[in-house]
Design a protein around this motif. Structure first.
Motif, mmCIF file in Angstrom:
data_model
loop_
_atom_site.group_PDB
_atom_site.id
_atom_site.type_symbol
_atom_site.label_atom_id
_atom_site.label_comp_id
_atom_site.label_asym_id
_atom_site.label_seq_id
_atom_site.Cartn_x
_atom_site.Cartn_y
_atom_site.Cartn_z
ATOM 1 N N LYS A 101 99.567 63.121 -30.477
ATOM 2 C CA LYS A 101 99.131 61.826 -29.933
ATOM 3 C C LYS A 101 99.453 60.690 -30.905
ATOM 4 C CE LYS A 101 95.013 59.336 -28.359
ATOM 5 N NZ LYS A 101 93.531 59.373 -28.178
ATOM 6 N N GLU A 141 101.966 57.531 -30.297
ATOM 7 C CA GLU A 141 101.422 56.163 -30.370
ATOM 8 C C GLU A 141 102.246 55.290 -31.310
ATOM 9 O OE1 GLU A 141 97.348 56.856 -31.390
ATOM 10 O OE2 GLU A 141 96.710 56.983 -29.282
ATOM 11 N N THR A 150 100.229 61.403 -24.047
ATOM 12 C CA THR A 150 100.217 60.013 -24.523
ATOM 13 C C THR A 150 101.423 59.234 -23.992
ATOM 14 O OG1 THR A 150 99.127 60.763 -26.545
ATOM 15 C CG2 THR A 150 100.092 58.555 -26.580
ATOM 16 N N LYS A 177 101.186 58.400 -20.146
ATOM 17 C CA LYS A 177 100.262 57.309 -19.823
ATOM 18 C C LYS A 177 100.929 55.943 -19.912
ATOM 19 C CE LYS A 177 95.909 59.573 -21.104
ATOM 20 N NZ LYS A 177 94.801 59.601 -22.102
ATOM 21 N N SER A 178 101.972 55.852 -20.752
ATOM 22 C CA SER A 178 102.690 54.582 -20.914
ATOM 23 C C SER A 178 104.001 54.563 -20.135
ATOM 24 C CB SER A 178 102.968 54.329 -22.400
ATOM 25 O OG SER A 178 101.757 54.104 -23.098
ATOM 26 N N LYS A 215 96.108 66.069 -31.836
ATOM 27 C CA LYS A 215 95.898 64.722 -32.395
ATOM 28 C C LYS A 215 97.149 64.237 -33.119
ATOM 29 C CE LYS A 215 90.875 64.984 -33.022
ATOM 30 N NZ LYS A 215 89.761 64.965 -34.007
#
Length: 343
Positions: free
Chosen positions: A306, A310, A89, A92-93, A303
């Motif tokens: 993630k 986030e 996660t 990706k940023s 999860k």
């Protein structure tokens, strides 16, 4: 130019006969630089083998574009999956991840927290050590407006972002399953600090399930392990099996403990699940390998990683920090396998 020398924007500027400020802006697609110049600069940079120093750039802006992850260990399957969810996660940023291990030591956790702060990380994700009672060493991040997320093993008294499962419901469901299989003397092999939420909530769920089904809560059947390890599980299982009236069911706070209980029972000639039903926690790979396969509670590690990342990223993108503290309850379920399936 020396071989293997790190290429800098000064080298690119010299080759193209442009100002270093122009090179810097071109590499960042600055609107004041023409598309033609940007293309030329980027092509030259690639040909010369230029690699941007993201850490140095971050430090100049008082951040490192790095998310610090402080966990007890990387060897536990649950925590490895948690890290994977965080890293995927974050990447990706455009964020890197630095991982530090406390080895379940409070002293190490304090030291690692200081190191992360000194590294000017953009955010911190932490799962507490087993020894941690005082969480004041995390206040430095809050004071400096660095987003902080506690995940899985979280403190009760620190007001910040948290990502957890409903440990109470999970403990209740695990115990209820054993009761439904006909168990009447269910032991609970637990671990960790009562300071945190994780193990204490699972134990609370265990006790309430016994109450709701009119079964007695017997303190001799509630065992606090010194560590979540095979050796501790084996030692305490033997103590339980030596009782005049041994348990006919075990709810273990981790799969490795459940596995040790099964193997210890088998060595003593105790039949699984006929004489002893066992359920673990986490759905680690070892739960599939042990014979009979270990019933367990799912724990959505990836999860959770993630979700933690986030929360950090959302706060970093916002002009002001979100004041509402987020608590993410991720669902769990009972995976019934041969170790507890009596009916």
């Amino acid at each position: 130019m020396e071989e293997n020398k790190d290429i800098t924007i000064y080298d690119i500027a010299e080759k193209l006969n442009l100002a270093t400020s122009t090179i810097s802006r071109a590499l960042k697609d600055h609107p004041t630089i023409s598309a033609k110049t940007i293309k030329k600069v980027k092509k030259t940079a690639e040909e010369m083998g230029y690699v941007p120093n993201t850490l140095a750039a971050g430090l100049r802006g008082n951040k490192s574009n790095t998310i610090g992850v402080l966990i007890p260990t990387v060897t536990q399957p649950f925590l490895s999956s948690l890290i994977s969810g965080i890293e995927i996660t974050a990447r990706k940023s455009g964020y890197n991840v630095i991982i530090m291990q406390s080895h379940d030591s409070y002293k190490e956790e304090v030291s690692m927290a200081k190191s992360l702060y000194s590294s000017r990380v953009s955010g911190v994700i932490c799962s507490l050590s087993m020894e941690t009672r005082d969480t004041s060493h995390f206040q430095q991040f809050v004071t400096s407006n660095i987003p902080l997320v506690f995940v899985d093993r979280v403190p009760k008294d620190f007001n910040t972002f948290r990502v957890i499962i409903d440990n109470y419901a999970a403990g209740y469901k695990a115990t209820k399953h054993l009761i439904e299989q006909g168990c009447t003397r269910i032991a609970h092999l637990t671990a960790g600090s009562e300071f945190g939420n994780l193990y204490s909530e699972r134990k609370r769920g265990y006790k309430d399930a016994l109450k709701d089904f009119n079964l007695p809560i017997e303190e001799e059947l509630i065992v606090n392990l010194k560590s979540v390890s095979y050796e501790e599980g084996e030692r305490e299982s033997n103590i339980l099996f030596d009782l005049p009236n041994p348990p006919d069911g075990i709810f273990a706070s981790g799969d490795i403990i459940g596995v040790s209980a099964i193997q210890t029972a088998k060595k003593r000639g105790i039949k699984i699940p006929e004489e002893l039903a066992v359920i673990g926690f986490n759905n680690d790979p070892i739960s599939h390998i042990i014979e009979p396969n270990l019933s367990t509670i799912t724990h959505p590690a990836s999860k959770m990683g993630k979700a933690s990342a986030e929360i950090i990223l959302k706060n970093l993108k916002s002009l002001k920090r979100h004041e509402i503290k987020e608590i993410t309850f991720l669902n769990t379920e009972v995976l019934v396998r041969e170790s507890s399936k009596k009916i």
